[in-house]
Design a protein around this motif. Structure first.
Motif, PDB file in Angstrom:
ATOM      1  N   ILE A  44      32.633  45.578  34.647  1.00  0.00           N
ATOM      2  CA  ILE A  44      32.706  44.399  35.517  1.00  0.00           C
ATOM      3  C   ILE A  44      34.150  44.118  35.926  1.00  0.00           C
ATOM      4  N   ARG A  45      35.071  44.246  34.958  1.00  0.00           N
ATOM      5  CA  ARG A  45      36.482  43.995  35.255  1.00  0.00           C
ATOM      6  C   ARG A  45      37.013  44.995  36.280  1.00  0.00           C
ATOM      7  N   LYS A  46      36.627  46.256  36.137  1.00  0.00           N
ATOM      8  CA  LYS A  46      37.089  47.286  37.067  1.00  0.00           C
ATOM      9  C   LYS A  46      36.569  47.037  38.476  1.00  0.00           C
ATOM     10  N   ILE A  47      35.307  46.592  38.581  1.00  0.00           N
ATOM     11  CA  ILE A  47      34.760  46.259  39.896  1.00  0.00           C
ATOM     12  C   ILE A  47      35.567  45.136  40.532  1.00  0.00           C
ATOM     13  N   GLY A  48      35.941  44.138  39.723  1.00  0.00           N
ATOM     14  CA  GLY A  48      36.756  43.035  40.229  1.00  0.00           C
ATOM     15  C   GLY A  48      38.124  43.491  40.684  1.00  0.00           C
ATOM     16  N   CYS A  49      38.750  44.380  39.921  1.00  0.00           N
ATOM     17  CA  CYS A  49      40.070  44.902  40.284  1.00  0.00           C
ATOM     18  C   CYS A  49      40.003  45.736  41.555  1.00  0.00           C
ATOM     19  N   MET A  50      38.967  46.563  41.653  1.00  0.00           N
ATOM     20  CA  MET A  50      38.783  47.397  42.841  1.00  0.00           C
ATOM     21  C   MET A  50      38.591  46.532  44.080  1.00  0.00           C
ATOM     22  N   HIS A  51      37.826  45.451  43.911  1.00  0.00           N
ATOM     23  CA  HIS A  51      37.581  44.537  45.025  1.00  0.00           C
ATOM     24  C   HIS A  51      38.875  43.883  45.491  1.00  0.00           C
ATOM     25  N   SER A  52      39.734  43.510  44.558  1.00  0.00           N
ATOM     26  CA  SER A  52      41.023  42.897  44.916  1.00  0.00           C
ATOM     27  C   SER A  52      41.878  43.866  45.718  1.00  0.00           C
TER      28      SER A  52
END
Length: 351
Positions: A44-52
């Motif tokens: 979930i954290r990686k998806i958030g970072c990728m989105h940023s």
């Protein structure tokens, strides 16, 4: 002087064998659960970072013009609209179903533009890393109808339908943006039903008491989402599908209800229309790239206070569906991502 601590083996020797085995299994299960939770939250954290990173990245995408061999820079959804409507068609290995659907769609659009000179359009085909002749078929339509009306965006590798739709929306030029499937399961003429609802809601929003007189009267600046729906066909579908498919779909609908809440009965219909302002907010926030991006759109509409309405559309089962039984488990996993990602504030919503 304190007695030396007993070795673990000595303690285990005093316990019944069944209890020792139970403790061992409980310990192993706890380790596995904690490990899986750690992996899940890291995902979930990686998806958030990728989105940023995607939000801050400058797009270097372009459209290829087979007629002039020139590269046309991709517009941005943040630019002023240049067309009345954009139709976004995500396509993955659709060389057989795409020609008939595109022919029907473009014939309809040409008839409308001939009858109404203010009706301008574009069809944006997003090739999601197809391994067949999908891109060649699509470029054939660009040659025939010119790049101002038909464009092809190549993603290079397969990302998922959600990402293909997102890319198409972000690089469209319309006041209204419609996503529709490449199989032609929904009649393109039904866009008029969605279009009528957009105009009705826009008129209502502009005439509401809280609307400022200085507010923009452009259709593209009003935030509205209209979802095509097959819910009225559910009884017929239940009667023709296998019992286990009905069981899985009912379970999926329950999980969707728990994730996104009530309001939209059919979240998965691939026929949805957005105003430019709504698309700007929704598709710069969306994170899921595959099956359940539709559910995330409903969730985001509620969180961003974007009015949404459901409209019944004509729909026909077209052979060649890419949804498999294993896809249901992937969908449930993505719904869990939505619930945890947004629920715990790991995924931020930008307004």
């Amino acid at each position: 002087m304190m007695a030396a601590a007993w070795p673990l083996s000595a303690v285990a020797g005093l316990l019944p064998a069944s209890l020792s085995l139970t403790l061992l299994l409980a310990t192993l299960v706890s380790i596995l659960v904690l490990g899986a939770a750690a992996v899940f939250f890291e995902h979930i954290r990686k998806i958030g970072c990728m989105h940023s990173l995607e939000r801050s990245a400058v797009s270097d995408a372009f459209f290829e013009d087979p007629n002039s061999l020139k590269k046309v820079p991709c517009p941005s959804v943040f630019d002023p609209p240049e067309k009345y409507i954009s139709l976004i068609v995500p396509a993955y290995n659709e060389e057989h179903r795409l020609p008939e659907a595109l022919t029907e769609t473009l014939n309809y659009l040409k008839r409308r533009s001939t009858a109404d000179k203010s009706f301008s359009y574009e069809v944006l085909i997003v090739d999601d890393g197809s391994t067949d002749r999908t891109s060649k078929v699509a470029f054939g339509f660009v040659k025939q109808h010119k790049i101002d009306n038909v464009r092809v965006l190549l993603l290079g590798r397969n990302h998922g339908k959600g990402e293909a739709v997102r890319k198409g929306m972000l690089h469209s030029r319309g006041e209204l943006l419609l996503m529709l499937d490449a199989d032609g399961a929904t009649k393109v003429t039904d866009l008029e039903k969605l279009e009528a609802q957009v105009h009705a809601l826009a008129k209502k929003a502009k005439s509401s008491p809280g609307t400022s007189t200085s507010s923009s009267h452009n259709l593209s600046d009003v935030e509205i989402a209209v979802f095509g729906s097959r819910a009225h066909l559910e009884k017929q579908a239940l009667a023709t599908r296998k019992w286990y498919r009905n069981f899985l779909m009912k379970g999926f609908h329950l999980v969707v209800l728990l994730t996104a809440g009530p309001g939209i009965k059919d979240t998965q219909c691939g026929f949805k229309m957005f105003t430019r302002a709504a698309a700007r907010k929704l598709f710069t926030n969306i994170r899921l790239k595959r099956w359940c991006f539709d559910v995330e759109l409903v969730y985001l509409c509620k969180r961003l206070w974007i009015p949404m309405i459901e409209v019944s559309v004509n729909w026909t089962e077209i052979p060649g569906s890419k949804v498999r039984m294993t896809s249901i488990m992937h969908m449930v996993f993505e719904l869990l991502l939505i619930k945890v990602g947004y629920g715990l504030g790991i995924w931020k919503i930008y307004s």
